[in-house]
Design an enzyme around this catalytic site. Structure first.
Site, PDB file in Angstrom:
ATOM      1  CB  CYS A  79      33.044 -99.091-136.675  1.00  0.00           C
ATOM      2  SG  CYS A  79      31.448 -99.878-135.716  1.00  0.00           S
ATOM      3  CG  HIS A 170      35.454 -99.535-132.996  1.00  0.00           C
ATOM      4  ND1 HIS A 170      35.435 -98.490-133.674  1.00  0.00           N
ATOM      5  CD2 HIS A 170      34.610-100.224-133.244  1.00  0.00           C
ATOM      6  CE1 HIS A 170      34.149 -98.037-133.850  1.00  0.00           C
ATOM      7  NE2 HIS A 170      34.070 -99.387-133.375  1.00  0.00           N
ATOM      8  CD  GLU A 172      37.826 -96.318-133.303  1.00  0.00           C
ATOM      9  OE1 GLU A 172      38.250 -97.331-134.195  1.00  0.00           O
ATOM     10  OE2 GLU A 172      36.994 -95.751-133.165  1.00  0.00           O
TER      11      GLU A 172
END
EC number: 4.3.3.6
Lengths: 192, 294
Positions: A79, A170, A172
């Site tokens: 990002c 994302h 994560e």
């Protein structure tokens, strides 16, 4: 062989990347200062606010050391990390780290109310990966050395160029760490 | 199929703000100063809390023209405040495309019993809390981010410290309780049981928790980070100081490097005067914004 991966720790989703990387078996370190880059085999640039991160990179003299580190080691930007790695940013004078031959558009899907999640096919990673897009950028076009890894509604959302890896979403923020394992394998192969 | 407004997308937005500073601004010029200083977001307001306090009367959502002006001025996320329980102010802000809504006790509450059902919105919400009961009730209503209430517009950090310390110690207690003890704990705090279970399992709140309400100096910001805040809101502290641009930059740096005391000392040198501030005992009960909701 032990692998040590750093997460740029100025601002943003730092601990989530640390958890994801720890699941690969790598040793993980948070990078806030130049000396923290020492002994790392790879670096993750997390999501956050790219404008803020750039300002802090400059303030702490991390900008040039990270550029130099990237010439010798794999880097994965998500990002805001993608924006920092791009050679061209639409409507903006200069790039930041300019590591990858990609042209990106910031906040390209719209403001927060347009943020979304969608299932993605990522070449070499998964064909059912949940991508979380938050005020996300996308890649408008890529140079010839860049391999496109994922496309969502005709927009490039993940790519690789040699030892550089990037995505607009994302990985994560979910418990699916396959993309981080892919990066771990890149780091390991590069070190060998 | 793309899904908008999911918990992951709404809470994830706040995750991206972690370690950062969110600044109150009242016009485009201030918004640019904040962005240049490295703010991760700005809160568009008609008046900063210290001025709301001074003006008295009913404080409402900002003039949409101010919010729009700020949205056009910066590329970082823009937040705006709606009155507690004012569903329509919140819907208006959502329709304008603000990135986050603060259902805030800084404004005069529109509903003294109920908060907004925030799950019904696509835009994420941040809410204030003083203890684990307030924190978990707001999460239950759909808040995607929390902040301490502190005492807004005072430039006095004491209440924010109290609130953050209390929430942290209550979380530590919850993680040590057995499942059967947890139900009584939920009853005593008026807290949703399911959310307490989640806190017990994860050892932390399921959403990001920032510090707010009284941050006036770089050292204040670093103190809140050291106590476990995920980031910092600065309301009146920046634009009520002598040198807003310098204050803003110093507060951002101190937040990132909250354990580097030599650096905090360095960047606090010659900053000029911080906002004047108010001592808590000088506030009457009706002046206490933090008591406006539960």
């Amino acid at each position: 062989m032990s692998i040590k991966i750093g997460v740029l720790g100025l601002q943003g989703a730092i601990r989530e990347h640390v958890w994801a990387l720890e699941s690969t078996g790598a040793e993980v370190a948070i990078v806030k200062k130049i000396e923290h880059l020492e002994g790392l085999d790879g670096l993750v640039i997390p999501g956050g606010e790219s404008t803020t991160m750039r300002r802090l990179l400059d303030q702490y003299g991390l900008f040039e050391p990270i550029k130099a580190f990237a010439q010798q080691h794999p880097v994965f930007g998500t990002c805001a990390g993608l924006i920092l790695m791009a050679q061209q940013i639409e409507g903006q004078k200069g790039p930041h780290l300019a590591l990858m031959d990609i042209n990106v558009r910031r906040n390209a899907f719209g403001r927060q109310v347009a943020s979304f999640e969608a299932e993605l096919v990522i070449e070499g990673v998964a064909d059912d990966f949940m991508g979380v897009f938050i005020r996300a950028p996308y890649i408008l076009n890529v140079g010839q050395d860049v391999q496109v890894l994922s496309v969502y509604e005709d927009k490039i959302v993940a790519a690789r160029q040699g030892h550089f890896l990037t995505c607009a979403f994302h990985p994560e923020l979910t418990n699916d760490y396959r993309f981080h394992h892919y990066f771990y394998d890149m780091v390991r192969a590069y070190k060998e | 199929m793309a899904q908008v407004g999911t918990d992951r997308v709404k809470r994830g937005m706040a995750e991206m703000q972690k370690g950062g500073v969110i600044m109150d601004v009242v016009n485009a010029e201030q918004a640019k100063i904040a962005e240049d200083a490295g703010a991760v977001a700005v809160m568009a307001l008609e008046r900063v809390p210290a001025d709301i306090r001074a003006a008295g009367g009913v404080a409402r959502m900002a003039d949409p023209r101010i919010v729009e002006e700020v949205m056009n001025a910066v590329s970082i996320p823009v937040m705006a405040k709606a009155r507690i329980g004012h569903i329509v102010e919140a819907r208006v802000l959502e329709a304008m495309g603000v990135d986050y809504i603060d259902e805030s006790e800084v404004l005069t509450p529109a509903d003294d019993r109920f908060h907004i059902d925030k799950k019904a919105f696509t835009v994420p919400f941040v809410c204030g809390c003083r203890d684990i009961g307030e924190a978990t009730r707001r999460i239950g209503e759909g808040a995607s981010m929390l902040r301490t209430k502190g005492e807004p517009g005072t430039g006095n950090i004491v209440e924010a410290v109290n609130h953050l310390r209390l929430v942290q110690s209550q979380i530590r207690k919850i993680t040590s309780l057995s499942d059967d003890e947890l139900m009584t704990e939920a009853k005593e705090h008026g807290a949703p049981y399911e959310i307490l279970l989640q806190i017990k399992k994860e050892g932390r709140l399921p959403v990001v928790n920032f510090a707010a309400g009284g941050v006036a100096t770089p050292a204040d910001a670093a103190l809140m980070m050291a106590l476990g805040a995920d980031g910092v809101f600065v309301g009146s502290g920046i634009f009520k100081s002598d040198n807003p641009s310098k204050f803003a930059k110093a507060i951002v740096e101190a937040t990132t490097h909250y354990e580097d005391y030599a650096l905090i000392g360095e960047l606090s040198k010659g900053l000029g005067t911080a906002m004047k501030g108010l001592e808590m005992s000088t506030l009457s009960a009706s002046d206490r914004m933090q008591d406006r909701s539960k």
